[in-house]
Design a protein around this motif. Structure first.
Motif, PDB file in Angstrom:
ATOM      1  N   THR A  83       0.805  -1.221   0.000  1.00  0.00           N
ATOM      2  CA  THR A  83       0.000   0.000   0.000  1.00  0.00           C
ATOM      3  C   THR A  83       0.843   1.280   0.000  1.00  0.00           C
ATOM      4  O   THR A  83       0.300   2.366  -0.140  1.00  0.00           O
ATOM      5  CB  THR A  83      -0.939   0.025   1.229  1.00  0.00           C
ATOM      6  N   LYS A  84       2.158   1.118   0.134  1.00  0.00           N
ATOM      7  CA  LYS A  84       3.026   2.311   0.163  1.00  0.00           C
ATOM      8  C   LYS A  84       2.888   3.172  -1.080  1.00  0.00           C
ATOM      9  O   LYS A  84       3.134   4.372  -1.040  1.00  0.00           O
ATOM     10  CB  LYS A  84       4.493   1.876   0.286  1.00  0.00           C
ATOM     11  N   VAL A  85       2.527   2.532  -2.181  1.00  0.00           N
ATOM     12  CA  VAL A  85       2.387   3.253  -3.450  1.00  0.00           C
ATOM     13  C   VAL A  85       1.400   4.414  -3.325  1.00  0.00           C
ATOM     14  O   VAL A  85       1.521   5.421  -4.023  1.00  0.00           O
ATOM     15  CB  VAL A  85       1.976   2.271  -4.573  1.00  0.00           C
ATOM     16  N   TYR A  86       0.436   4.301  -2.393  1.00  0.00           N
ATOM     17  CA  TYR A  86      -0.529   5.396  -2.235  1.00  0.00           C
ATOM     18  C   TYR A  86       0.185   6.669  -1.797  1.00  0.00           C
ATOM     19  O   TYR A  86      -0.098   7.760  -2.298  1.00  0.00           O
ATOM     20  CB  TYR A  86      -1.613   5.023  -1.214  1.00  0.00           C
ATOM     21  N   GLY A  87       1.101   6.542  -0.853  1.00  0.00           N
ATOM     22  CA  GLY A  87       1.852   7.701  -0.384  1.00  0.00           C
ATOM     23  C   GLY A  87       2.694   8.310  -1.502  1.00  0.00           C
ATOM     24  O   GLY A  87       2.770   9.534  -1.651  1.00  0.00           O
ATOM     25  N   GLU A  88       3.295   7.439  -2.307  1.00  0.00           N
ATOM     26  CA  GLU A  88       4.131   7.938  -3.410  1.00  0.00           C
ATOM     27  C   GLU A  88       3.296   8.722  -4.418  1.00  0.00           C
ATOM     28  O   GLU A  88       3.691   9.787  -4.895  1.00  0.00           O
ATOM     29  CB  GLU A  88       4.820   6.750  -4.105  1.00  0.00           C
ATOM     30  N   LYS A  89       2.107   8.193  -4.727  1.00  0.00           N
ATOM     31  CA  LYS A  89       1.256   8.893  -5.699  1.00  0.00           C
ATOM     32  C   LYS A  89       0.766  10.220  -5.130  1.00  0.00           C
ATOM     33  O   LYS A  89       0.726  11.230  -5.846  1.00  0.00           O
ATOM     34  CB  LYS A  89       0.064   8.007  -6.088  1.00  0.00           C
ATOM     35  N   ALA A  90       0.429  10.221  -3.848  1.00  0.00           N
ATOM     36  CA  ALA A  90      -0.094  11.454  -3.235  1.00  0.00           C
ATOM     37  C   ALA A  90       0.923  12.578  -3.342  1.00  0.00           C
ATOM     38  O   ALA A  90       0.580  13.727  -3.643  1.00  0.00           O
ATOM     39  CB  ALA A  90      -0.461  11.201  -1.773  1.00  0.00           C
ATOM     40  N   GLU A  91       2.177  12.248  -3.094  1.00  0.00           N
ATOM     41  CA  GLU A  91       3.221  13.276  -3.124  1.00  0.00           C
ATOM     42  C   GLU A  91       3.271  13.948  -4.501  1.00  0.00           C
ATOM     43  O   GLU A  91       3.295  15.179  -4.614  1.00  0.00           O
ATOM     44  CB  GLU A  91       4.573  12.622  -2.792  1.00  0.00           C
ATOM     45  N   ILE A  92       3.254  13.146  -5.547  1.00  0.00           N
ATOM     46  CA  ILE A  92       3.334  13.676  -6.919  1.00  0.00           C
ATOM     47  C   ILE A  92       2.060  14.444  -7.276  1.00  0.00           C
ATOM     48  O   ILE A  92       2.102  15.543  -7.835  1.00  0.00           O
ATOM     49  CB  ILE A  92       3.553  12.512  -7.918  1.00  0.00           C
ATOM     50  N   MET A  93       0.917  13.879  -6.926  1.00  0.00           N
ATOM     51  CA  MET A  93      -0.350  14.480  -7.349  1.00  0.00           C
ATOM     52  C   MET A  93      -0.609  15.816  -6.660  1.00  0.00           C
ATOM     53  O   MET A  93      -1.162  16.739  -7.257  1.00  0.00           O
ATOM     54  CB  MET A  93      -1.506  13.503  -7.098  1.00  0.00           C
ATOM     55  N   LYS A  94      -0.239  15.889  -5.396  1.00  0.00           N
ATOM     56  CA  LYS A  94      -0.400  17.175  -4.688  1.00  0.00           C
ATOM     57  C   LYS A  94       0.326  18.284  -5.429  1.00  0.00           C
ATOM     58  O   LYS A  94      -0.211  19.373  -5.635  1.00  0.00           O
ATOM     59  CB  LYS A  94       0.193  17.070  -3.280  1.00  0.00           C
ATOM     60  N   GLN A  95       1.571  18.004  -5.837  1.00  0.00           N
ATOM     61  CA  GLN A  95       2.365  19.016  -6.548  1.00  0.00           C
ATOM     62  C   GLN A  95       1.689  19.405  -7.855  1.00  0.00           C
ATOM     63  O   GLN A  95       1.684  20.572  -8.254  1.00  0.00           O
ATOM     64  CB  GLN A  95       3.791  18.494  -6.817  1.00  0.00           C
ATOM     65  N   MET A  96       1.108  18.439  -8.503  1.00  0.00           N
ATOM     66  CA  MET A  96       0.419  18.685  -9.770  1.00  0.00           C
ATOM     67  C   MET A  96      -0.757  19.650  -9.581  1.00  0.00           C
ATOM     68  O   MET A  96      -0.940  20.583 -10.358  1.00  0.00           O
ATOM     69  CB  MET A  96      -0.102  17.341 -10.274  1.00  0.00           C
ATOM     70  N   PHE A  97      -1.529  19.423  -8.530  1.00  0.00           N
ATOM     71  CA  PHE A  97      -2.652  20.316  -8.250  1.00  0.00           C
ATOM     72  C   PHE A  97      -2.141  21.713  -7.907  1.00  0.00           C
ATOM     73  O   PHE A  97      -2.657  22.719  -8.416  1.00  0.00           O
ATOM     74  CB  PHE A  97      -3.511  19.751  -7.096  1.00  0.00           C
ATOM     75  N   ILE A  98      -1.095  21.766  -7.083  1.00  0.00           N
ATOM     76  CA  ILE A  98      -0.572  23.073  -6.651  1.00  0.00           C
ATOM     77  C   ILE A  98      -0.036  23.863  -7.844  1.00  0.00           C
ATOM     78  O   ILE A  98      -0.312  25.055  -7.990  1.00  0.00           O
ATOM     79  CB  ILE A  98       0.506  22.872  -5.562  1.00  0.00           C
TER      80      ILE A  98
END
Lengths: 441, 441
Positions: free
Chosen positions: A340-355
């Protein structure tokens, strides 16, 4: 909110508008993820376009294919008997071991009960706890939270109260809880940890505060561990070895713990969860229960009333599959938290994308720290309320739910769930966010 | 009721008495089959004696081992997604075909919904129908019936009314229904056909009467077909060919039909049933629903409220297994009613055994005819009330439930379920009944 008819949007605006109308904006405002999902399914079918699906907190990982031991496989062949409503003994034993191995708490097998998803566990907790003591009939939601839990209480006709935990971290939590609980009408309080959707994580100190007040006012704390162990800042992956995720069960016997298998084991389709409670609560006797059940014993009312009378228990074959999964996890053969660690990895990238594209993180702090990367995060966009934003993003092929539906006071925000989106979809997400920003300056 | 301390009973009287005390006579009186079962399990373990188990209406037949088609088997591999709360499309299609093939009714797949057992289907029917129209908040039970249904209504805090159908066959049924429904407070009425436990079978004429009054007073008739097709006096076994079991769906759109897979397909352990309703009821709009749901459409409130919010839907793998079973039944490859005929054969023999040993059949007529042989029958014994009789028989290694728990007015009776007992156990049953008669003259 009307979309400007002169703007071309990535998804055909007439088809989106028609389906939003058809399904009803009420469902979007209510954050009914399954209805929103159904609406997006219809739009996808009609337009032949694929959405970036971020509305449902559904695992995007294929579950472990577990080979059952000969003993379990043999049991699985005969499913003609009703399941024991409190679970098959083999499963109860593994659940109890799991709680010891991964939370370091001692709950006997008797008190480890499988339910048809954590939804049914929550339902059973609500039902039984509101019948326990005369006058204590209200559910207190420590918000933000999962909209279905509030809809459930509303459907059942239970009174509800709420506050937004973001404003009350640390010792402030004691003050607001004291204020709420001292009125004497609260039967149970519910929180999820990590929090859905804000992803704030209560600390040991905060859980201790909740426990102390639950004991003082004889209120049951329902702890929803739907995102079990997913505070990836710590390594909870190894059975029988610290650190362990924090749990209120260390601090009070007035608690019920819900562990969904949907996210931890990517097992959402099978509808099974663990409901665990301390033996002293299970054996607790409350004469008021006799108004609604044939017993005054809490655990008996829970199992032979609330659970048996709505589902008859959990499918035997599903119980046996979960037995296999838990056994593999308990024996260290299946390191489920690595998956499930992949969720944390995706969140990090996606947050930056939104910002990068003009959005802001709504719940951006976890106490003194920046919010961690996990299953959910929350965003807003200038000039929009959350329900408008959720709706507008549908025209850009992005689905989400508004924070208002989660009991959050931050009505400007929406919840983003990272689980289903695959890394290959990131360029498309970035493109759609850019298109959105271009059209909405 | 005390057992004479000087009488030696086939099962150690101290152990029985202790366990009856431990579990509580209340559960026996309430006919809580799962609790009685648990108590008998404990007694069996302690005494090393086997009971003649007649308390639970559980299939005694091993279910068909069905090989899934490659398409279904492939779907079964990935269970990480939440199930659609109204069911997988492949299953909905087979359910709709099943209703056409075996009941000759036309219900579109949209309106065929799998539930976590008929218990959850009944729960969802109660919940949604009592929120439909202001003031119509009461469930009318056409009794005798399944005790769990009444316990469910009681737990949920719903008002209940009841009458014993045995006294009101034919046109008398119209009079009592008119009296009950014309008060205006009834939301839904429930009956099972064949009846649990009396095994009376409503005729087409009686179903027409219920339908007419349901329409006149806008009440939903919930038809529980738990013992689907088990009126063995007629041959309902062949898909697409008459005769068909009677159903109220032929006479009104104000109905919901529940078909358990537990007994028909010996699938009790898997917790899945069919809930079917006419399209016009599904699409019906009732503003009062908005008090408790996000929608005023009945079918939407049922699926995305009542069902989704308590279970999240049915396990995907179980849905796929049922799809395979229904497909085999629809295509005539699996004559499921041939499997269940054994229940009728056992009932015929067992009734005679009880009668030979001083018992009488309580519900002995089905309208003008003698009662048929099926899944249940009912008996009494001179000088005993039903709950005393159920308790006393425990000392003779026989478990049952009292009729009083079923809403029956025949408080002297108990319910006998023939399903689990195997023919090889008949001599032991006869011996125990003889011992009982010897001690209780």
């Amino acid at each position: 909110m009307e979309i400007d008819i002169n703007t071309e949007t990535p998804i055909d605006k007439n088809i989106v508008a028609k389906n939003v109308e058809l399904v009803g904006k009420k469902f979007i405002r209510a954050g009914n993820t399954r209805m929103i999902r159904r609406m997006v399914d219809l739009i996808e079918a009609e337009t032949d376009e694929k959405y970036i699906r971020m509305e449902v907190g559904e695992p995007g990982i294929r579950p472990l294919e577990i080979e059952l031991s000969p003993e379990l496989a043999e049991m699985k062949k005969n499913v003609s008997s009703y399941p024991p409503p409190d679970g098959l003994p083999v499963l109860k034993t593994e659940m109890s071991k799991f709680l010891k191995s991964f939370l370091d708490i001692d709950i006997p097998p008797l008190c480890c009960i499988p339910t048809v998803g954590s939804l049914n566990g929550c339902y059973a907790s609500f039902m039984t706890s509101t019948k326990r003591i005369k006058g204590q009939d209200t559910i207190l939601f420590i918000d933000p939270g999962f909209p279905a839990h509030k809809s459930m209480a509303r459907m059942l006709g239970f009174n509800q109260e709420t506050f937004d935990a973001y404003e009350y971290r640390g010792e402030k939590l004691r003050a607001i809880l004291y204020y709420k609980l001292s009125k004497g009408n609260i039967a149970a309080l519910l929180y999820s940890n990590p929090n859905n959707p804000a992803w704030i994580c209560f600390t040991e100190e905060e859980l201790k505060i909740i426990a102390e007040l639950a004991d003082e006012f004889n209120v049951i704390a329902i702890e929803d561990l739907a995102y079990f162990g997913m505070d990836f800042r710590k390594d909870f992956a190894h059975p029988g070895a610290p650190p362990y995720p924090p749990t209120i069960a260390n601090y009070t016997d007035n608690c019920m713990v819900l562990i969904s298998s949907s996210k931890a084991f990517s097992y959402a389709g099978e509808r099974i969860a663990i409901l665990a409670l301390p033996l002293s609560l299970y054996n607790g006797q409350f004469p008021n229960l006799l108004e609604h059940y044939s017993t005054d014993t809490f655990g008996m009312a829970l199992v032979y009333g609330s659970i048996l009378l709505t589902t008859g228990g959990v499918s035997q074959s599903v119980q046996l599959q979960l037995t296999g999964i838990l056994r593999a996890a308990n024996e260290g053969r299946y390191i489920f938290l690595d998956e499930t660690k992949v969720y944390g990895e995706k969140a990090e990238i996606m947050k930056q994308m939104f910002i990068r594209n003009g959005f802001s993180i709504v719940y951006d702090r976890d106490g003194p720290d920046p919010i961690a990367d996990g299953f959910f995060f929350t965003v807003s966009y200038p000039g929009f309320e959350g329900d408008e934003l959720s709706e507008r993003l549908l025209y850009y092929g992005i689905s989400s739910i508004p924070l208002s539906s989660t009991g959050s006071l931050r009505a400007e925000g929406i919840r983003i769930c990272v689980s289903i989106i695959q890394k290959e979809q990131f360029p498309l997400l970035e493109q759609r966010l850019m298109d959105f920003q271009k059209d909405n300056v």
